[in-house]
Design an enzyme around this catalytic site. Structure first.
Site, mmCIF file in Angstrom:
data_model
loop_
_atom_site.group_PDB
_atom_site.id
_atom_site.type_symbol
_atom_site.label_atom_id
_atom_site.label_comp_id
_atom_site.label_asym_id
_atom_site.label_seq_id
_atom_site.Cartn_x
_atom_site.Cartn_y
_atom_site.Cartn_z
ATOM 1 N N SER B 144 2.407 16.638 -15.437
ATOM 2 C CA SER B 144 3.630 16.721 -14.636
ATOM 3 C C SER B 144 4.506 17.855 -15.142
ATOM 4 C CB SER B 144 4.397 15.405 -14.738
ATOM 5 O OG SER B 144 5.702 15.564 -14.236
ATOM 6 N N TYR B 157 9.486 9.811 -20.327
ATOM 7 C CA TYR B 157 8.301 10.082 -19.509
ATOM 8 C C TYR B 157 7.800 11.521 -19.765
ATOM 9 C CZ TYR B 157 5.723 11.197 -15.166
ATOM 10 O OH TYR B 157 4.777 11.612 -14.263
HETATM 11 N N1 LIG Z 1 4.694 10.880 -8.182
HETATM 12 C C1 LIG Z 1 5.106 11.967 -8.832
HETATM 13 O O1 LIG Z 1 6.135 12.538 -8.550
HETATM 14 C C2 LIG Z 1 4.225 12.558 -9.895
HETATM 15 C C3 LIG Z 1 4.463 13.857 -10.285
HETATM 16 C C4 LIG Z 1 3.646 14.432 -11.273
HETATM 17 C C5 LIG Z 1 2.665 13.677 -11.868
HETATM 18 N N2 LIG Z 1 2.450 12.399 -11.490
HETATM 19 C C6 LIG Z 1 1.419 11.648 -12.159
HETATM 20 O O2 LIG Z 1 0.369 11.394 -11.274
HETATM 21 C C7 LIG Z 1 -0.259 10.162 -11.597
HETATM 22 C C8 LIG Z 1 -0.359 9.306 -10.364
HETATM 23 O O3 LIG Z 1 0.928 9.080 -9.839
HETATM 24 P P1 LIG Z 1 1.233 8.450 -8.416
HETATM 25 O O4 LIG Z 1 2.342 9.223 -7.873
HETATM 26 O O5 LIG Z 1 -0.002 8.333 -7.652
HETATM 27 O O6 LIG Z 1 1.812 7.054 -8.852
HETATM 28 P P2 LIG Z 1 1.376 5.577 -8.522
HETATM 29 O O7 LIG Z 1 0.924 5.459 -7.130
HETATM 30 O O8 LIG Z 1 2.470 4.750 -9.010
HETATM 31 O O9 LIG Z 1 0.098 5.364 -9.464
HETATM 32 C C9 LIG Z 1 0.181 5.070 -10.822
HETATM 33 C C10 LIG Z 1 -1.080 4.388 -11.218
HETATM 34 O O10 LIG Z 1 -1.093 4.115 -12.612
HETATM 35 C C11 LIG Z 1 -1.644 2.830 -12.801
HETATM 36 N N3 LIG Z 1 -1.259 2.239 -14.067
HETATM 37 C C12 LIG Z 1 -0.051 2.090 -14.608
HETATM 38 N N4 LIG Z 1 -0.164 1.479 -15.805
HETATM 39 C C13 LIG Z 1 -1.469 1.225 -16.020
HETATM 40 C C14 LIG Z 1 -2.190 0.612 -17.061
HETATM 41 N N5 LIG Z 1 -1.601 0.122 -18.141
HETATM 42 N N6 LIG Z 1 -3.519 0.549 -16.938
HETATM 43 C C15 LIG Z 1 -4.152 1.029 -15.849
HETATM 44 N N7 LIG Z 1 -3.507 1.611 -14.839
HETATM 45 C C16 LIG Z 1 -2.172 1.703 -14.911
HETATM 46 C C17 LIG Z 1 -1.106 2.060 -11.638
HETATM 47 O O11 LIG Z 1 -1.885 0.899 -11.500
HETATM 48 P P3 LIG Z 1 -1.245 -0.534 -11.116
HETATM 49 O O12 LIG Z 1 -1.506 -0.712 -9.661
HETATM 50 O O13 LIG Z 1 -2.040 -1.490 -11.941
HETATM 51 O O14 LIG Z 1 0.174 -0.498 -11.493
HETATM 52 C C18 LIG Z 1 -1.309 3.060 -10.537
HETATM 53 O O15 LIG Z 1 -2.650 3.032 -10.094
HETATM 54 C C19 LIG Z 1 0.574 9.562 -12.734
HETATM 55 O O16 LIG Z 1 -0.055 9.888 -13.969
HETATM 56 C C20 LIG Z 1 1.875 10.298 -12.634
HETATM 57 O O17 LIG Z 1 2.518 10.372 -13.862
HETATM 58 C C21 LIG Z 1 3.212 11.827 -10.490
#
Ligand SMILES: NC(=O)c1ccc[n+]([C@@H]2O[C@H](COP(=O)([O-])OP(=O)(O)OC[C@H]3O[C@@H](n4cnc5c(N)ncnc54)[C@H](OP(=O)(O)O)[C@@H]3O)[C@@H](O)[C@H]2O)c1
Ligand SMILES: Cc1cc2nc3c(=O)[nH]c(=O)nc-3n(C[C@H](O)[C@H](O)[C@H](O)COP(=O)(O)OP(=O)(O)OC[C@H]3O[C@@H](n4cnc5c(N)ncnc54)[C@H](O)[C@@H]3O)c2cc1C
Lengths: 453, 251
Positions: B144, B157
């Site tokens: 990120s 974070y």
């Molecule tokens: N959205 C943004 O703005 C953004 C920007 C840059 C980078 N990212 C990164 O991109 C990635 C995906 O983000 P997203 O936007 O798709 O968010 P999201 O839909 O909230 O997905 C996050 C995922 O992480 C899983 N997770 C959390 N804790 C966990 C654990 N202890 N063990 C296994 N799985 C776990 C969640 O599973 P559960 O269903 O079990 O909770 C969910 O599948 C993340 O690493 C995030 O930091 C996001």
């Protein structure tokens, strides 16, 4: 490739420089070393490799062994009267030409490069510009010796299922160790070349159909950037081995001399997109305009006519680090409409295809995965970085498969696996034979994994 | 195996309900991907995600995986790799946390760090070893821009992502020449359930845009991908803004 017998882990690609994977490369020098290497293959198996001129992933094996066969390279016997040669599979066609031409013999089939091995020529059942007359390479193979998965060596003769699975079998039935190949007698090392122009695709097909049989070699360079009425315009090149009396007096002193040209290599790390639409368009225009409308009797060297790219080492780098895709398909006789649609789609999309050729194939070989079928084959190079290229080629594949055609596995790096059974009706026989001959799948390649061969 | 365009036939998603990951999976299924493993904490949402991808034509399996339990990673992921080759691993799990709460209650902050950094280090190393054994594959890690420069609003974070980012760069170098391709995806604000309800920052983007960028990066065998692409320039400028000024920027 390494010059050692001890395995080294290196990343390997095909000539198109796409999809690199790492393998343990072993370079056996004897049949015993090759057999030992096969027996030592682990769970990820092994695959023979020749000079790596297959464009895609046929001669690579991620996480397993790659047997570089270029170290097994002896020419055992030449029958200068009968016209056959018995040689190791690692011998290159270049070497065969060097040795055989002075004796008045030529290889029965040569692809667009001399730098392929006899093993690669059989494994991919390669074709040349003489396919309409001579068929593919395997037609001239009298017998071969195959190192199979159990580490044993079998003599495989024509007309057996194992022969038909091995010729065109992409190294997946075993390692070819030796082959006896029938040769073509020649009086000179020069070719008498005839050139003519075709104004569009229909004109081209008509000319090829009408007069191909008069020449041993025939191919057309096609301008895939030309549009409208000029779609598919082309320059046809036909050739025959020149008889001694066709040579000028000076050349008659050494009529069988084998000469090649060498230019400096293409540097590594060229930027991508060098061969874009404009460059290729310009080149095509020049090529077409400067070609004679009709000319016969011009004498050319074997290397100049058949292998122009061999003079430039590493020419495959010209598309940059992203590599390129070589797309070669064939559609059967009677499927000219499919060919027309394909050519029209490529030129409508303005793809910088360079180079692109069209050729009329003769009879098919019995090889189960052998590529040529009677009909029309189109081959072109495209930079892999071209946006949307993957989806576009998928659409062309549909067109090809619907017409009962197929892609050349030695050149493939991207076909959809689901289409393969339609393209190669003997695929199930091939799989069944492999399952019986090699139940542990010792012989495995990236290609066989990708396409579940 | 990947094809000439770097498109995988099989995909393992770590964080199986991630919206970004699912958008990427849909895009890859439309091209070459036939087998998908969704690894995540068992939940109805995980099963729904699998069902949704099946609807797109893939053969989808789910596998229990918890980033916070590194001791289990070897077994959980080993099972997948033992089954067949994995052409691409998408490391997508992560939590944003709640900056204010996490500052108040360090145990929560630790959770963010353990999920995004420790858990990712463990899962990435386990995956990398398996990919290295098969001699091919891409490991794609969702980092990120929050890790590029500490922000008052989300530095807990951000610091976890900074750690993950540096770790992934190093891993990419370590795996150079092994046939394994490591790709960092540095996204800005992506509209997903992670950011639902938060105020958008400039250049906000969508999971689909990230998916597109991932596909392009695979084709080019890129080591770093920015989404949107302009962030690369923006961030390299922001990196040089003096601290005192940066503190006052509305980011
Ligand atoms: N959205 C943004 O703005 C953004 C920007 C840059 C980078 N990212 C990164 O991109 C990635 C995906 O983000 P997203 O936007 O798709 O968010 P999201 O839909 O909230 O997905 C996050 C995922 O992480 C899983 N997770 C959390 N804790 C966990 C654990 N202890 N063990 C296994 N799985 C776990 C969640 O599973 P559960 O269903 O079990 O909770 C969910 O599948 C993340 O690493 C995030 O930091 C996001
Ligand atoms: C410029 C250029 C022009 C070409 N023109 C043509 C053409 O006109 N017609 C055509 O058909 N092809 C053509 N090709 C493709 C080329 O002829 C084939 O890919 C050929 O197989 C390459 O031989 P190689 O020794 O380099 O084999 P590799 O590329 O190393 O291997 C190709 C296949 O053969 C198998 N193989 C290699 N050695 C053995 C062995 N000892 N035993 C069993 N299997 C083995 C490999 O496992 C692999 O599946 C061209 C390629 C280039 C680069």
């Amino acid at each position: 490739m390494s010059a050692d017998t001890a395995p080294v882990t290196v990343t390997v690609t095909g000539w198109g420089l796409t999809a690199p994977t790492a393998a343990h490369v072993i370079r056996p020098r004897t049949y015993e070393e090759a057999a030992a290497a096969v027996r030592a293959c682990g769970v990820r198996g092994g695959i023979p490799r020749g000079l790596g001129r297959a464009y895609g992933d046929a001669a690579q094996n991620a996480g397993g062994a790659v047997l570089d066969m270029t170290g097994v390279d002896r020419i055992h016997a030449i029958d200068a009267d009968g016209g056959t040669v018995l040689c190791d599979a690692g011998v290159s066609l270049h070497r065969l030409m060097e040795v055989l031409l002075p004796l008045g013999w030529f290889v029965p089939v040569t692809p667009g490069t001399r730098h392929v091995t006899v093993g690669g020529a059989i494994g991919a059942d390669i074709h040349g510009r003489n396919h309409h007359v001579s068929g593919s390479f395997s037609r001239h193979v009298l017998s071969l010796e195959l190192l199979t998965a159990d580490g044993g060596i079998r003599t495989v003769s024509r007309g057996t299922p194992l022969f038909d699975a091995t010729t065109g079998g992409m190294g997946l039935t075993g390692v070819i160790l030796t082959a006896t190949v029938r040769l073509l007698p020649v009086e000179t090392s020069l070719l008498s070349v005839a050139t003519e122009r075709a104004t569009d695709l229909d004109d081209l097909m008509a000319r090829l159909t009408a007069t191909d049989h008069r020449h041993r070699y025939s191919v057309a360079w096609i301008d895939l950037l030309a549009r409208g009425a000029a779609t598919g315009r082309a320059v046809l090149t036909r050739a025959d081995h020149a008889p001694l009396d066709a040579l000028p007096a000076r050349a008659r002193r050494a009529p069988l001399a084998f000469r090649t040209l060498q230019f400096p290599p293409v540097p590594a790390h060229l930027p991508q997109g060098l061969l874009g639409r404009t460059t290729v368009g310009l080149f095509n225009e020049l090529r077409y305009r400067t070609a004679p409308r009709a000319r016969t009797g011009r004498l050319q060297r074997i290397s100049t006519l058949f292998h122009p790219l061999d003079g430039v080492p590493h020419w495959n780098r010209v598309h940059g680090r992203g590599g390129f895709v070589h797309y070669q398909v064939v559609v059967g006789r009677g499927q000219e409409d499919a060919l027309r649609r394909i050519v029209r789609r490529i030129s409508a999309r303005r793809c910088p295809a360079f180079p692109a050729v069209l050729k009329r194939f003769g009879e098919a070989a019995p090889g189960w995965l052998s590529f040529p079928v009677p009909g029309w084959t189109l081959a072109l190079d495209l930079p892999a970085g071209l946006p949307g290229l993957g989806a576009f080629l998928d659409e062309l594949d549909e067109e090809v498969a619907t017409a009962g055609g197929r892609v050349h596995l030695a050149k493939d790096s991207r076909v959809r696996p689901e289409l393969l059974a339609a393209m190669y009706p003997r695929l199930d026989d091939f799989r069944a034979l492999r399952a019986e001959l090699d139940p542990r799948a010792v012989f495995t390649s990236d290609l066989s994994r990708r396409l579940a061969l | 195996m990947k094809d000439a365009f770097g498109l995988p036939q099989s995909l393992l998603v770590l964080g199986g309900t991630s919206e970004i990951a699912l958008a990427t999976a849909r895009r890859l299924i439309a091209r070459r991907t036939r087998t998908v493993w969704l690894a995540g904490r068992p939940s109805p949402a995980l099963e729904q995600a699998a069902e949704q991808l099946r609807g797109h034509g893939a053969d989808v399996h789910t596998v229990a995986f918890d980033a916070l339990d590194p001791d289990s990673h070897e077994t959980a992921l080993g099972k997948v790799f033992a089954e067949s080759d994995v052409d691409m691993v998408l490391l997508a799990f992560g939590i944003l946390g709640d900056q204010a709460r996490d500052e108040r209650e360090p145990a929560w902050a630790v959770r963010v760090a353990q999920t995004n950094y420790t858990g990712a280090v463990s899962a990435a190393l386990v995956s990398a070893r398996a990919l290295q054994t098969q001699g091919h594959g891409s490991l794609v890690v969702l980092s990120s821009t929050a890790g590029e420069r500490a922000r008052r609003s989300d530095f807990i974070y951000g610091s976890s992502k900074a750690g993950l980012d540096v770790f992934t760069q190093g891993l990419g170098d370590a795996l150079y020449g092994t046939g394994v391709h490591v790709m960092l995806v540095r996204a800005g604000f992506v509209r997903s359930k992670m950011t639902a309800g938060l105020e958008e920052t400039p250049l906000a983007t969508t999971p689909e845009a990230v998916a597109t960028a991932v596909e392009l990066g695979l084709r080019r065998r890129s080591e770093t991908v920015w989404v949107p692409g302009t962030l690369r320039v923006v961030m390299s400028a922001l990196r040089h803004v003096p601290r005192g000024l940066f503190r006052r920027l509305p980011l």
